[in-house]
Design a protein around this motif. Sequence first.
Motif, PDB file in Angstrom:
ATOM      1  N   ASN B  22      -6.007   0.879  -0.174  1.00  0.00           N
ATOM      2  CA  ASN B  22      -4.908   1.199   0.776  1.00  0.00           C
ATOM      3  C   ASN B  22      -3.567   0.898  -0.027  1.00  0.00           C
ATOM      4  O   ASN B  22      -2.565   1.467   0.210  1.00  0.00           O
ATOM      5  N   ARG B  23      -3.704  -0.400  -0.279  1.00  0.00           N
ATOM      6  CA  ARG B  23      -2.351  -0.800  -0.936  1.00  0.00           C
ATOM      7  C   ARG B  23      -2.037  -0.258  -2.082  1.00  0.00           C
ATOM      8  O   ARG B  23      -1.047   0.020  -2.562  1.00  0.00           O
ATOM      9  N   LEU B  24      -3.062   0.350  -2.974  1.00  0.00           N
ATOM     10  CA  LEU B  24      -2.815   1.152  -4.181  1.00  0.00           C
ATOM     11  C   LEU B  24      -1.858   2.552  -3.771  1.00  0.00           C
ATOM     12  O   LEU B  24      -1.010   2.743  -4.362  1.00  0.00           O
ATOM     13  N   VAL B  25      -2.376   2.664  -2.708  1.00  0.00           N
ATOM     14  CA  VAL B  25      -1.878   4.362  -2.128  1.00  0.00           C
ATOM     15  C   VAL B  25      -0.495   4.043  -1.896  1.00  0.00           C
ATOM     16  O   VAL B  25       0.277   4.807  -2.191  1.00  0.00           O
ATOM     17  N   THR B  26      -0.404   2.921  -1.079  1.00  0.00           N
ATOM     18  CA  THR B  26       0.787   2.787  -0.699  1.00  0.00           C
ATOM     19  C   THR B  26       2.011   2.340  -1.861  1.00  0.00           C
ATOM     20  O   THR B  26       3.167   2.837  -1.805  1.00  0.00           O
ATOM     21  N   LEU B  27       1.372   1.676  -2.715  1.00  0.00           N
ATOM     22  CA  LEU B  27       2.419   1.551  -3.961  1.00  0.00           C
ATOM     23  C   LEU B  27       2.611   2.805  -4.792  1.00  0.00           C
ATOM     24  O   LEU B  27       3.790   2.683  -5.225  1.00  0.00           O
ATOM     25  N   TYR B  28       1.844   3.705  -4.637  1.00  0.00           N
ATOM     26  CA  TYR B  28       2.115   5.157  -5.546  1.00  0.00           C
ATOM     27  C   TYR B  28       2.542   6.313  -4.873  1.00  0.00           C
ATOM     28  O   TYR B  28       2.583   7.231  -5.585  1.00  0.00           O
ATOM     29  N   GLN B  29       2.147   6.047  -3.321  1.00  0.00           N
ATOM     30  CA  GLN B  29       2.180   7.418  -2.687  1.00  0.00           C
ATOM     31  C   GLN B  29       3.571   8.008  -2.799  1.00  0.00           C
ATOM     32  O   GLN B  29       3.638   9.303  -2.938  1.00  0.00           O
TER      33      GLN B  29
END
Lengths: 269, 186
Positions: B22-29
């Motif tokens: 989820n944090r990866l998504v937030t980082l790259y979204q």
Amino acid sequence: MQCTEVQSLFTDFADNTLRREELHALTDHLLGCRGCAREWRDFQQTLSLVHDLEMQAPPADLLPGIQAKLARRGILGRAWALVEALNFSLSIPTAAAIFTLAMLAGFLLKNSPLEQPSLFPSRAARINALQQGEIPTPRRPPIAPNAMFAVSHNGGLQDMELMPLPQAPLATHLPTNTHTHRLLSPDIHVLIENIDRESRVAFCREILHQNWQLHRINTNLFLVHLPQTDLENFHELLDHHRYVLVPAAAADTQFGKDKTILTAAIRFE
Amino acid sequence: MPYQEATELVRAFRQGDQQAFNRLVTLYQRKIYNLALGYVKQEDEAKDLAQDIFVTVFRQIDKLKDESKFGAWLYQLAMNHCRNRYQKLRRRGFFSNQSLDDPETGLNLSSGTTPEKDYERQNTSRLVREAIASLAPAEKEVILLRDLQELSYEEISEILDLPMGTVKSKLNRARLALKNRLKHFL
């Protein structure tokens, strides 16, 4: 230097990565050629316009949508893996019979109480339903909506070893010790079904790990106090389980925005 | 982009930490959504495309050999998704329904300026986005990666699997083509 050659160097010129002799030849040409000088000015303006473009903020429901897609594909993926693992050949009549049986089973499952979509919808579906103005109502609320709980100030964290009690009564619980108590009416009611003992312990540990206050009312019933700003994390924790949420509006992270601390009553079954 | 943070999140995710994903998504979204928007132009379609990209990341993370190369791997995967979706939508005539007057091409209200200036700025933004969208796919890709996503030549070279010199010459040609499309506006 020819005009076509000059234009092929514009990006390097803009990046300031030309070799010294190229730079001299280019600038000499631009000083003497009005056409290329105009092209260079237009090139710079184009770059400036592109670099001025602002990135748009992604939609707020991007991540919930990903989780919903993953949940859907997880079921299909497992089914397909099972078919692949079987790796057998069938005659056409047998295949047709299996197909018919599968369709029948699918129909029955879809209409069974356990698989009612309104009972265990994904969080994205809950939020979507709220946005559409629909309030999904579970067939049975996890806890009586107006239940009050008396909670000791010293919490209830000592007994983390959960013993399975098959049918713990669902009722207001008044501790019998002499500590001071406060009466609480939970803002959120959660029923988590089909959860085994290990998962319960892991769930409670995760709550403690988040530094939320946890009160054990009985083996199957817990109260959690959490900051309203942590509601998103609370949902993420719940998303690993099959659960019912009351009220449905609590699926929205803006729920209870007027409160600093929210109280959630969680019942395991 | 905080590469170190991404590498650590990828490592945690591969070890089973769902929150790390989820944090990866937030980082790259933001970047991936805008990359998708650069291809398909329509916001709902871009959202769906960006979601599909991250779903593929979730399912194929085991194929990533070097965790420190996650950014390049993500962009490669995203570019493939974008190309495929673009082709699919074009075959269906999706883009022929969009015109220069389409209000869904990057218009953002902002505060602190007059309505007239806002309108002018948005109109300029829309025209530039339309001009980029009208470029040939190979030209559009390199403009999106370099000028909008602000990736380095090394990163673009790795993502597109092209020598750096080729990337630079393609970028120059793409920028010249874009300049010609915006000629009447400059």
